[in-house]
Write an enzyme that holds these catalytic residues in place. Structure first.
Site, PDB file in Angstrom:
ATOM      1  N   GLU A 108       0.857  -1.189   0.000  1.00  0.00           N
ATOM      2  CA  GLU A 108       0.000   0.000   0.000  1.00  0.00           C
ATOM      3  C   GLU A 108       0.890   1.235   0.000  1.00  0.00           C
ATOM      4  OE1 GLU A 108      -2.253   2.813  -0.163  1.00  0.00           O
ATOM      5  OE2 GLU A 108      -3.547   1.061   0.155  1.00  0.00           O
ATOM      6  N   ASP A 157      -6.021  -4.117  -5.784  1.00  0.00           N
ATOM      7  CA  ASP A 157      -7.175  -3.445  -5.179  1.00  0.00           C
ATOM      8  C   ASP A 157      -6.895  -1.949  -5.188  1.00  0.00           C
ATOM      9  OD1 ASP A 157      -9.279  -2.581  -3.674  1.00  0.00           O
ATOM     10  OD2 ASP A 157      -8.748  -3.680  -1.855  1.00  0.00           O
ATOM     11  N   ASP A 160      -9.109   4.528  -8.735  1.00  0.00           N
ATOM     12  CA  ASP A 160      -9.294   4.760 -10.166  1.00  0.00           C
ATOM     13  C   ASP A 160      -7.992   5.214 -10.824  1.00  0.00           C
ATOM     14  OD1 ASP A 160     -12.253   4.326 -10.410  1.00  0.00           O
ATOM     15  OD2 ASP A 160     -12.234   5.831  -8.826  1.00  0.00           O
ATOM     16  N   PRO A 164      -1.600   8.380  -8.172  1.00  0.00           N
ATOM     17  CA  PRO A 164      -0.644   7.294  -7.932  1.00  0.00           C
ATOM     18  C   PRO A 164      -1.076   5.949  -8.505  1.00  0.00           C
ATOM     19  CG  PRO A 164      -1.781   7.908  -5.897  1.00  0.00           C
ATOM     20  CD  PRO A 164      -2.118   8.959  -6.912  1.00  0.00           C
TER      21      PRO A 164
END
Length: 280
Positions: A108, A157, A160, A164
């Site tokens: 992430e 996951d 849009d 980034p």
């Protein structure tokens, strides 16, 4: 005074999502985006990134179950899994429902998302504290370059294709993912709505069939996403999720959306949407 959230993602196209807000809970700006958390009237607690709804307590299961269990149920023995994005923890939660899983990498780029979700969505986010989960706070497009022939399944996951996340919708990223997967590996990526984003989907399928043995598109129904529908691209170096017959005995207990029957049904697209897709 009534408070309403107006999601601006589709505003330029004359469309907006309006959700009544009970309470504004939190806001912070990270180096990547603005994160806001609300208590809504109809969808429970929810959070947005730059004003765009990412997750609500009421309907998150429909997205997270389908991005995970379609590829995981198509793979005979998924042990090593990579989740790119997914800082709310919902995708990791679903991955860990498969007893074969030994290792989950969560990449992430924005640690702020994880921190906020730990505080405001602990029932979802606490799955990320499982000892099998390895955290990496970096660009997913760069992270996959460090692993060759390593993962059984990858779930992208992402938000849009702006900011980034834009690089995650480009050919070089898909080529790197193919190298990152083991033989027989499967990946799924957030694939937008076939109602609103046909041009994005067509662009993806201009190159995906050249990279993977099998590919295609399936979808789920999420009321708080644009058009109420969100799709996924699937790319496989082994089994074809479209033709796999899921073993009902392997389906995790307690799911709300995914089932062996829903697995098959999710690939049935309306005729107007089929023109965007190349199924291989």
């Amino acid at each position: 005074m009534e408070l309403w959230l107006d999601e601006a993602l589709e505003l330029k196209n004359g469309r907006a999502l309006k959700i009544k807000v009970k309470e504004f809970l939190h806001s912070r700006t990270t180096p990547f985006q603005k994160i806001d958390v609300f208590e809504s009237v109809g969808f429970g607690r929810m959070f947005t990134l730059d004003g765009v709804v990412m997750m609500t307590e009421a309907d998150e299961f429909a997205y997270h179950e389908m991005i995970v269990h379609v590829p995981m149920m198509s793979h005979p023995n998924p042990e090593k899994v990579l989740v790119i994005g997914g800082g709310d923890g919902g995708t990791v939660r679903e991955v860990l429902k498969h007893p074969s899983v030994k290792e989950v990498h969560l990449c992430e780029i924005d640690k702020g998302v994880i921190d906020v979700c730990y505080e405001y969505f602990p029932e979802i986010a606490n799955a990320m504290k499982d000892p099998r989960v390895k955290h990496a706070y970096e660009d997913g497009a760069k992270y996959v370059k460090d692993y060759q022939n390593y993962f059984d399944c990858i779930m992208v996951d992402s938000s849009d294709p702006v900011g980034p996340a834009e690089v995650l919708f480009k050919r070089p990223f898909y080529e790197t993912m193919a190298n990152c997967l083991k033989e027989g590996g499967i990946c799924t990526t957030q694939g937008e709505s076939f109602y609103y984003h046909g041009s994005i989907i067509r662009e993806l399928f201009n190159f995906i069939p050249e990279i993977f043995k099998h590919c295609g598109y399936y979808y789920t129904v999420v009321p708080t996403y644009p058009s109420g529908i969100i799709g996924f691209t699937y790319c496989s170096k082994g089994p074809d999720p479209y033709t796999v017959v899921p073993d009902p005995q392997r389906v995790p207990q307690g799911l709300k959306y995914y089932s062996a029957e829903m697995h098959k049904a999710a690939f049935v697209l309306p005729q107007f949407a089929q023109k965007h897709i190349v199924r291989k």
